[in-house]
Design a protein around this motif. Structure first.
Motif, short mmCIF file in Angstrom:
data_model
loop_
_atom_site.label_atom_id
_atom_site.label_comp_id
_atom_site.label_asym_id
_atom_site.label_seq_id
_atom_site.Cartn_x
_atom_site.Cartn_y
_atom_site.Cartn_z
N MET A 241 0.84 -1.19 0.00
CA MET A 241 0.00 0.00 0.00
C MET A 241 0.87 1.23 0.00
O MET A 241 1.78 1.37 0.82
N ALA A 242 0.59 2.15 -0.91
CA ALA A 242 1.35 3.40 -0.99
C ALA A 242 0.64 4.53 -0.28
O ALA A 242 1.20 5.62 -0.11
N THR A 243 -0.60 4.30 0.14
CA THR A 243 -1.38 5.28 0.89
C THR A 243 -1.83 4.67 2.20
O THR A 243 -1.79 3.45 2.38
N LYS A 244 -2.26 5.52 3.12
CA LYS A 244 -2.81 5.04 4.39
C LYS A 244 -4.23 5.56 4.53
O LYS A 244 -4.49 6.75 4.31
N ASP A 245 -5.15 4.66 4.89
CA ASP A 245 -6.54 5.05 5.06
C ASP A 245 -6.67 6.13 6.14
O ASP A 245 -6.07 6.02 7.22
N GLN A 246 -7.45 7.14 5.84
CA GLN A 246 -7.81 8.12 6.87
C GLN A 246 -9.16 7.68 7.43
O GLN A 246 -10.21 8.21 7.07
N SER A 247 -9.09 6.69 8.30
CA SER A 247 -10.29 6.06 8.83
C SER A 247 -10.15 5.82 10.32
O SER A 247 -9.05 5.81 10.88
N LEU A 248 -11.29 5.59 10.96
CA LEU A 248 -11.28 5.32 12.40
C LEU A 248 -10.53 4.05 12.72
O LEU A 248 -9.71 4.01 13.65
N VAL A 249 -10.77 2.98 11.94
CA VAL A 249 -10.10 1.72 12.26
C VAL A 249 -8.60 1.80 12.03
O VAL A 249 -7.81 1.20 12.77
N GLN A 250 -8.16 2.56 11.02
CA GLN A 250 -6.73 2.73 10.82
C GLN A 250 -6.10 3.47 11.99
O GLN A 250 -4.98 3.15 12.42
N GLN A 251 -6.82 4.45 12.53
CA GLN A 251 -6.32 5.16 13.71
C GLN A 251 -6.21 4.21 14.90
O GLN A 251 -5.23 4.27 15.66
N LEU A 252 -7.17 3.32 15.04
CA LEU A 252 -7.11 2.34 16.13
C LEU A 252 -5.95 1.37 15.93
O LEU A 252 -5.29 0.97 16.89
N VAL A 253 -5.68 1.00 14.67
CA VAL A 253 -4.52 0.15 14.38
C VAL A 253 -3.23 0.88 14.73
O VAL A 253 -2.31 0.31 15.35
N ASP A 254 -3.14 2.16 14.36
CA ASP A 254 -1.93 2.93 14.59
C ASP A 254 -1.57 3.05 16.07
O ASP A 254 -0.38 3.09 16.43
#
Length: 311
Positions: free
Chosen positions: A166-179
């Motif tokens: 992946m060359a981009t990162k989701d701007q999403s709630l679950v991605q924030q929780l993963v981070d």
């Protein structure tokens, strides 16, 4: 450098209308192809062409807002980007769109800021479009690299041989929780809030797109898609489908759409695939794909003359 490409957008098996859109824009000859124009095949001149300055832009946008509004938002997103970059609107680098002294990715970033402003104003001024918005995953292709401007949870992948990243990162709630380590990547794929995004064009007056860059190698594939695909196929599954049709990008697009529909097709599905070849590109030597993240990101409100290169 030579670019070979294909794109496809599909309504899926459940939705009544298609709120996805895409843009293919060759700035050298000001040729473009937009998904909502209803043309299933790219113009002959855009199937395969030589890259020259200032470059090529590829975009996927997923509209939201229901009924008319989502379609309006994604169409405004891709049309505004196109118009700003080729100079139809005043203020995008003056006549000719993107000035020669301004990096293409900065012009693209500024165009995204103006699209955000235009969609936001439309949603405020027109009650039929209240609350509408759109994701934007946009790639600026120049001689040796692809620069990305990311808003929302559509995605871009680079495929190099047997590797996909992946060359981009989701701007999403679950991605924030993963981070922050609260959930795993596996948990994110089935999380009840996986469709909640943190940013979209038009949702607010200011925009903070996420930037990234991938240096290219000869034979690299770039794949942009809406979550109608990435929400149905895991990253490695996307690579496997493309690998089975690597010599025919049209067949690769078809196969991805068919597989997403076979798994339910609850959302619209959009895919853009491009292959980069040429003697000017470094040959693939087994080196892994690297994703670089520039510094100096700053909010855009669509009004400023913001042409300072990213540090």
């Amino acid at each position: 450098m030579k670019i070979e490409l294909h794109a496809q957008t599909d309504v899926g098996r459940v939705r009544q209308g298609n709120e996805d859109n895409f843009l293919v824009l060759d700035l050298t000859a000001t040729r473009s192809w937009i998904g909502s124009d209803g043309v299933a095949e790219p113009p002959a001149a855009l199937r395969e062409f030589e890259l020259d300055m200032p470059g090529t832009v590829l975009v996927v946008s997923d509209g939201m807002g229901g009924a008319l509004a989502g379609d309006v938002a994604s169409r405004m997103a891709v049309e505004t980007v196109r118009e700003m970059l080729i100079g139809i609107n005043d203020g995008a680098g003056g006549e000719g769109g993107c000035g020669s002294d301004v990096p293409l990715v900065e012009c693209l970033r500024n165009a995204a800021g103006y699209a955000n402003y235009a969609i936001h104003r439309k949603s405020v001024d027109d009650p039929r479009c209240s609350g509408m918005g759109a994701t934007l995953t946009a790639a600026a292709v120049t001689n040796y690299a692809v620069d990305f401007v990311q808003v929302g949870d559509s995605r871009a992948y680079i495929i190099r041989g047997n590797e996909i990243k992946m060359a981009t990162k989701d701007q999403s709630l679950v991605q924030q929780l993963v981070d922050v380590g609260q959930i795993s990547e596996e948990d994110a794929e089935t999380h009840m809030f996986r469709n909640v995004i943190l940013q979209a064009l038009g949702a607010q007056s200011e925009l903070s797109p996420v930037m990234s860059r991938v240096p290219l190698r000869s034979g690299d594939l770039l794949l942009l898609c809406s979550d109608g695909l990435s929400g149905k196929l895991r990253t490695e599954e996307i690579r496997e489908v493309v690998a089975a049709h690597t010599d025919d990008l049209t067949a690769a697009c078809d196969a991805l759409v068919v597989e997403a529909n076979r798994r339910g097709g609850e959302d619209n599905i959009t895919v853009v695939i491009a292959r980069f070849t040429g003697d000017d590109l470094t040959a693939t030597d087994g080196s892994p794909i690297t994703v670089e993240h520039p510094l100096g990101e700053r909010p855009l409100d669509g009004n400023e003359d913001d042409t300072t290169p990213i540090p």
